[in-house]
Design a protein around this motif. Structure first.
Motif, PDB file in Angstrom:
ATOM      1  N   PRO A  40      -1.256  48.531  33.319  1.00  0.00           N
ATOM      2  CA  PRO A  40      -0.039  49.350  33.391  1.00  0.00           C
ATOM      3  C   PRO A  40      -0.106  50.306  34.589  1.00  0.00           C
ATOM      4  CG  PRO A  40      -0.879  49.267  31.149  1.00  0.00           C
ATOM      5  CD  PRO A  40      -1.933  48.671  32.017  1.00  0.00           C
ATOM      6  N   LYS A  69      -3.930  60.113  22.321  1.00  0.00           N
ATOM      7  CA  LYS A  69      -3.736  58.680  22.518  1.00  0.00           C
ATOM      8  C   LYS A  69      -2.264  58.350  22.699  1.00  0.00           C
ATOM      9  CE  LYS A  69      -3.757  57.742  17.545  1.00  0.00           C
ATOM     10  NZ  LYS A  69      -4.495  57.045  16.459  1.00  0.00           N
ATOM     11  N   LEU A  70      -2.033  57.262  23.440  1.00  0.00           N
ATOM     12  CA  LEU A  70      -0.682  56.796  23.704  1.00  0.00           C
ATOM     13  C   LEU A  70      -0.302  55.709  22.710  1.00  0.00           C
ATOM     14  CD1 LEU A  70      -0.703  56.472  27.612  1.00  0.00           C
ATOM     15  CD2 LEU A  70      -0.278  58.488  26.205  1.00  0.00           C
ATOM     16  N   PHE A  77       2.377  52.714  22.511  1.00  0.00           N
ATOM     17  CA  PHE A  77       3.272  51.971  23.384  1.00  0.00           C
ATOM     18  C   PHE A  77       4.380  51.278  22.612  1.00  0.00           C
ATOM     19  CE2 PHE A  77       1.653  51.846  27.721  1.00  0.00           C
ATOM     20  CZ  PHE A  77       0.384  52.386  27.570  1.00  0.00           C
ATOM     21  N   ASN A 108     -11.334  62.941  29.985  1.00  0.00           N
ATOM     22  CA  ASN A 108     -11.599  62.029  28.880  1.00  0.00           C
ATOM     23  C   ASN A 108     -11.247  60.610  29.312  1.00  0.00           C
ATOM     24  OD1 ASN A 108      -8.769  61.412  28.268  1.00  0.00           O
ATOM     25  ND2 ASN A 108      -8.665  63.442  27.380  1.00  0.00           N
ATOM     26  N   GLN A 132      -9.961  56.741  27.661  1.00  0.00           N
ATOM     27  CA  GLN A 132      -9.465  55.996  26.517  1.00  0.00           C
ATOM     28  C   GLN A 132      -9.627  54.505  26.790  1.00  0.00           C
ATOM     29  OE1 GLN A 132      -5.405  57.378  26.318  1.00  0.00           O
ATOM     30  NE2 GLN A 132      -5.935  59.224  25.173  1.00  0.00           N
ATOM     31  N   TYR A 158      -8.005  50.707  25.551  1.00  0.00           N
ATOM     32  CA  TYR A 158      -6.892  50.025  24.897  1.00  0.00           C
ATOM     33  C   TYR A 158      -7.150  48.528  24.927  1.00  0.00           C
ATOM     34  CZ  TYR A 158      -4.253  54.379  25.324  1.00  0.00           C
ATOM     35  OH  TYR A 158      -3.833  55.687  25.206  1.00  0.00           O
ATOM     36  N   PHE A 178      -4.179  51.440  21.351  1.00  0.00           N
ATOM     37  CA  PHE A 178      -5.291  52.376  21.486  1.00  0.00           C
ATOM     38  C   PHE A 178      -6.481  51.953  20.631  1.00  0.00           C
ATOM     39  CE2 PHE A 178      -7.227  56.443  22.192  1.00  0.00           C
ATOM     40  CZ  PHE A 178      -7.841  56.782  20.990  1.00  0.00           C
ATOM     41  N   GLN A 209     -11.075  57.157  22.097  1.00  0.00           N
ATOM     42  CA  GLN A 209     -11.104  58.144  23.167  1.00  0.00           C
ATOM     43  C   GLN A 209     -12.490  58.777  23.204  1.00  0.00           C
ATOM     44  OE1 GLN A 209      -7.808  60.846  24.427  1.00  0.00           O
ATOM     45  NE2 GLN A 209      -9.015  62.430  23.419  1.00  0.00           N
ATOM     46  N   PHE A 229      -8.415  47.508  28.547  1.00  0.00           N
ATOM     47  CA  PHE A 229      -8.137  48.471  29.607  1.00  0.00           C
ATOM     48  C   PHE A 229      -8.843  49.788  29.326  1.00  0.00           C
ATOM     49  CE2 PHE A 229      -4.866  46.156  31.781  1.00  0.00           C
ATOM     50  CZ  PHE A 229      -4.172  45.457  30.807  1.00  0.00           C
ATOM     51  N   ARG A 284      -7.959  60.409  32.426  1.00  0.00           N
ATOM     52  CA  ARG A 284      -7.196  61.609  32.807  1.00  0.00           C
ATOM     53  C   ARG A 284      -8.077  62.491  33.668  1.00  0.00           C
ATOM     54  NH1 ARG A 284      -5.097  61.379  27.360  1.00  0.00           N
ATOM     55  NH2 ARG A 284      -2.843  61.736  27.359  1.00  0.00           N
TER      56      ARG A 284
END
Lengths: 113, 111
Positions: free
Chosen positions: A43, A101-102, A104, B31, B33, B35, B45, B48, B88, B92
């Motif tokens: 993304p 956390k995201l 989507f 941090n 994350q 996915y 997700f 993290q 993935f 940040r």
């Protein structure tokens, strides 16, 4: 928790036309992100909002792209004068606040003919 | 600007073999994350990591955050066909910054 909703799921347009996508984030999520994804790629960040404020827009994004989040709820992403290179999956994500956390949505697949 | 890289781009393993993907950032991260995206799906997700040197486990998955907070890894023990997908990492620069994704590692598992 109804999840992040994106509409439409698919959009086929002719080169030069304008398109608009909508994203409804999870209720009470104050962060909203737009990403673009092409096949085999990760993304790519486009822009993000904290409530109604647009915090940042990718420098790679041309002026043909604009996003809004009026009232800090749903968001729209508009692409003017579409080009074939705009063909991609446009993903929206939301989070409760920054640093978290995201979640989507399923995305809008854009095809520019 | 901040860049996040991942290797390998693709990995094909026999079911039961282990799998590792590595993530590197050009800048120090607050941090990271991870996915997972199944074919035809959207990123979901996994976990993290926040602390330097942090290690977290989820069943057969082990996630690690480097001491310098610039790299991370995901290790899957004894892969199963359900592990198929693209993994993935996303980082940040600061706690409230935008999230930048790496290009992903696509895992195929041969039964």
């Amino acid at each position: 928790d109804t999840g992040v909703s994106q509409n439409p799921r698919h959009k086929i347009t002719k080169r030069g036309q304008n398109v608009t996508f909508r994203c409804d984030p999870i209720s009470e999520h104050n962060r909203l992100y737009w990403y673009r994804q092409t096949l085999g790629q990760g993304p790519e960040f486009l822009t993000y909002f904290q409530n109604e404020a647009q915090l940042e827009k990718s420098r790679l994004l041309s002026d043909r792209f604009s996003a809004e989040r009026p009232k800090g709820s749903f968001s729209t992403l508009e692409i003017q004068r579409t080009e074939q290179g705009d063909s991609a999956m446009y993903l929206c994500a939301s989070s409760f606040r920054g640093g978290e956390k995201l979640f989507f949505g399923s995305g809008t697949q854009l095809s520019v003919l | 600007g901040q860049q996040v890289m991942q290797i390998p781009q693709y990995q094909h393993v026999q079911e039961g073999e282990d799998f590792t993907t590595y993530c590197n950032s050009s800048t120090t991260l607050s941090n990271i994350q991870w996915y997972k995206q199944r074919p035809g799906g959207h990123p979901v997700f996994l976990i993290q990591l926040v602390k330097s040197g942090e290690v977290k486990k989820q069943k057969r998955l082990t996630f690690q955050f480097g001491e310098a907070k610039k790299n991370s890894s995901l290790h899957i023990t004894a892969t199963q066909t359900t592990d198929v997908g693209t993994y993935f990492c996303a980082g940040r620069g600061t706690s409230y910054d935008k999230v930048i994704f790496g290009p992903g590692t696509s895992l195929s598992v041969i039964p």
